[in-house]
Design a protein around this motif. Structure first.
Motif, PDB file in Angstrom:
ATOM      1  N   VAL A  26       0.837  -1.202   0.000  1.00 21.90           N
ATOM      2  CA  VAL A  26       0.000   0.000   0.000  1.00 21.90           C
ATOM      3  C   VAL A  26       0.873   1.254   0.000  1.00 21.90           C
ATOM      4  N   TYR A  27       1.905   1.245   0.827  1.00 21.47           N
ATOM      5  CA  TYR A  27       2.831   2.379   0.868  1.00 21.47           C
ATOM      6  C   TYR A  27       3.480   2.602  -0.500  1.00 21.47           C
ATOM      7  N   LEU A  33       0.356   6.270  -7.640  1.00 18.34           N
ATOM      8  CA  LEU A  33      -1.028   6.754  -7.609  1.00 18.34           C
ATOM      9  C   LEU A  33      -1.116   8.249  -7.336  1.00 18.34           C
ATOM     10  N   THR A  34       0.001   8.864  -6.969  1.00 21.90           N
ATOM     11  CA  THR A  34       0.036  10.325  -6.812  1.00 21.90           C
ATOM     12  C   THR A  34       0.994  10.974  -7.803  1.00 21.90           C
ATOM     13  N   GLY A  35       1.428  10.192  -8.800  1.00 20.03           N
ATOM     14  CA  GLY A  35       2.276  10.739  -9.847  1.00 20.03           C
ATOM     15  C   GLY A  35       3.716  10.931  -9.448  1.00 20.03           C
ATOM     16  N   THR A  36       4.206  10.185  -8.474  1.00 17.90           N
ATOM     17  CA  THR A  36       5.598  10.282  -8.035  1.00 17.90           C
ATOM     18  C   THR A  36       6.282   8.927  -8.203  1.00 17.90           C
ATOM     19  N   VAL A  37       7.583   8.906  -7.992  1.00 13.23           N
ATOM     20  CA  VAL A  37       8.380   7.701  -8.242  1.00 13.23           C
ATOM     21  C   VAL A  37       8.524   6.892  -6.949  1.00 13.23           C
ATOM     22  N   ARG A 309       1.501  13.961  -3.417  1.00 13.00           N
ATOM     23  CA  ARG A 309       1.665  13.825  -1.965  1.00 13.00           C
ATOM     24  C   ARG A 309       1.441  12.366  -1.550  1.00 13.00           C
ATOM     25  N   PRO A 310       2.419  11.512  -1.821  1.00 13.19           N
ATOM     26  CA  PRO A 310       2.233  10.075  -1.545  1.00 13.19           C
ATOM     27  C   PRO A 310       2.024   9.755  -0.072  1.00 13.19           C
ATOM     28  N   LEU A 311       2.714  10.458   0.818  1.00 10.88           N
ATOM     29  CA  LEU A 311       2.562  10.150   2.245  1.00 10.88           C
ATOM     30  C   LEU A 311       1.163  10.517   2.737  1.00 10.88           C
ATOM     31  N   LEU A 312       0.582  11.574   2.185  1.00 14.15           N
ATOM     32  CA  LEU A 312      -0.790  11.925   2.539  1.00 14.15           C
ATOM     33  C   LEU A 312      -1.744  10.848   2.034  1.00 14.15           C
ATOM     34  N   ASN A 313      -1.536  10.394   0.814  1.00 19.29           N
ATOM     35  CA  ASN A 313      -2.382   9.334   0.279  1.00 19.29           C
ATOM     36  C   ASN A 313      -2.298   8.081   1.135  1.00 19.29           C
TER      37      ASN A 313
END
Length: 361
Positions: A26-27, A33-37, A309-313
């Protein structure tokens, strides 16, 4: 039927490692899913490495189930009881609750669209990722539940592994030989010379399948060639540290993982005392986390616009994912697992001290 107390118990760390691996998936998914690597480890995205951990554990446990009771009917029934009840519920919930609630098109059109019917094919392990009008404007569009890609790969391993062992003598040799061939094929197709044109079978990328499949067979090999005395937590830690000495490159990295990952993960799972065995008292939530995590993350992306913002997601997704996984386990999966047949015979491939398999195989 098995008493409920046998379904979750603290005699090993398997439940804990599987849950940790599912949370890491999930992490890892929170990045694309947020457009980051995604973060990488030894040539693998972190979520890919976690999936490989799942395949190692599955190979170890499922092979143990087969050698303990070689009835093809009972074996297949156990595998179906583990995979399909939770999957069917997830697919129906997605199609009839999530989809209608979030689609951008009229409901009548949603239910008439062929994508709606095709999504039901996931129940037959035929991946279909899009629902009409759902998540079309997300950073990662039209992929309702990308995690489902691995289920047909895993189920094919359930079918293939017993075929390698089914007839005649030399079963261990055949298993090791099949594992070496599969590893070599994976290195060739995934790392050395990937095909220029995608190869797809049963809506599944063969390259993606070959990236994960060797780890199932590696876990199975460790099941039949090593006693529990071979696993040592200190040795596992040293092996992990030695990974840092691997020369940079996709092929050396993957060969290093072939050697170290199964031994290290299984050493943690079988370590005594089982310091994380208490996590099994919550139930085996790992499967539910895996099949619901991507869906919840896409919902979070849709509602809260977590782009970049992957950590927020991840932070907004993990609690509802765990709650859904707990509901799936306690209200559905555990009840079906009580139907698993109990008959076993003494295995002749596994060593005597590995004959008793951990829970949830």
């Amino acid at each position: 039927m098995q008493p409920t107390s046998q379904l979750t118990h603290p005699r090993d760390n398997f439940d804990a490692i599987r849950l940790i691996a599912a949370v890491i998936v999930v992490y890892g998914h929170s990045f694309p899913l947020t457009g980051t690597v995604s973060p990488g480890i030894l040539g693998n995205a972190v979520q890919t490495l976690a999936v490989k951990v799942f395949f190692v554990l599955s190979g170890y446990l499922v092979l143990g189930s087969w050698v303990a009771d070689r009835s093809p009917v009972r074996y297949l029934w156990r595998r179906c009881l583990r995979i399909f009840p939770g999957l069917v519920a997830c697919i129906l919930l997605t199609m009839f609750v999530v989809g209608p609630a979030l689609t951008d098109i009229p409901l009548a059109e949603y239910f008439r669209n062929p994508w709606f019917r095709w999504y039901a094919e996931n129940i037959a392990l035929h991946p279909s990722y899009a629902l009409p009008g759902v998540f079309e404007h997300n950073v990662y569009p039209n992929a309702v539940n990308g995690s489902l890609w691995s289920l047909p790969v895993e189920f094919s391993m359930y079918l293939l592994a017993p075929l390698v062992l089914l007839w005649g003598r030399g079963q261990k040799v055949r298993l090791v030989t099949a594992t070496v061939i599969l590893c070599a094929l994976s290195l060739r197709m995934v790392r050395i010379a990937p095909p220029t044109t995608p190869i797809v079978l049963y809506a599944t990328s063969i390259v993606s399948a070959l990236d994960a499949a060797p780890y199932f067979f590696l876990g199975a090999c460790w099941r039949v060639i090593a006693t529990r005395k071979a696993y040592d937590i200190q040795g596992a830690l040293i092996a992990i540290l030695l990974l840092a000495a691997i020369p940079e490159g996709k092929v050396p990295y993957e060969i290093g993982l072939y050697v170290v990952l199964p031994y290290a993960i299984l050493s943690f799972c079988l370590a005594k005392p089982a310091l994380f065995g208490w996590m099994g008292r919550w139930g085996d939530l790992s499967y539910g986390v895996y099949i619901y995590g991507f869906l919840i993350q896409q919902i979070v992306s849709h509602l809260f616009h977590t782009d970049g913002r992957p950590l927020l997601n991840f932070g907004l997704s993990i609690v509802p994912t765990l709650l859904l996984a707990a509901a799936s386990w306690h209200w559905l999966e555990k009840r079906f697992l009580l139907l698993k047949p109990r008959r076993r015979r003494l295995p002749d491939l596994a060593q005597p001290d590995t004959a008793t398999e951990p829970a949830q195989t």
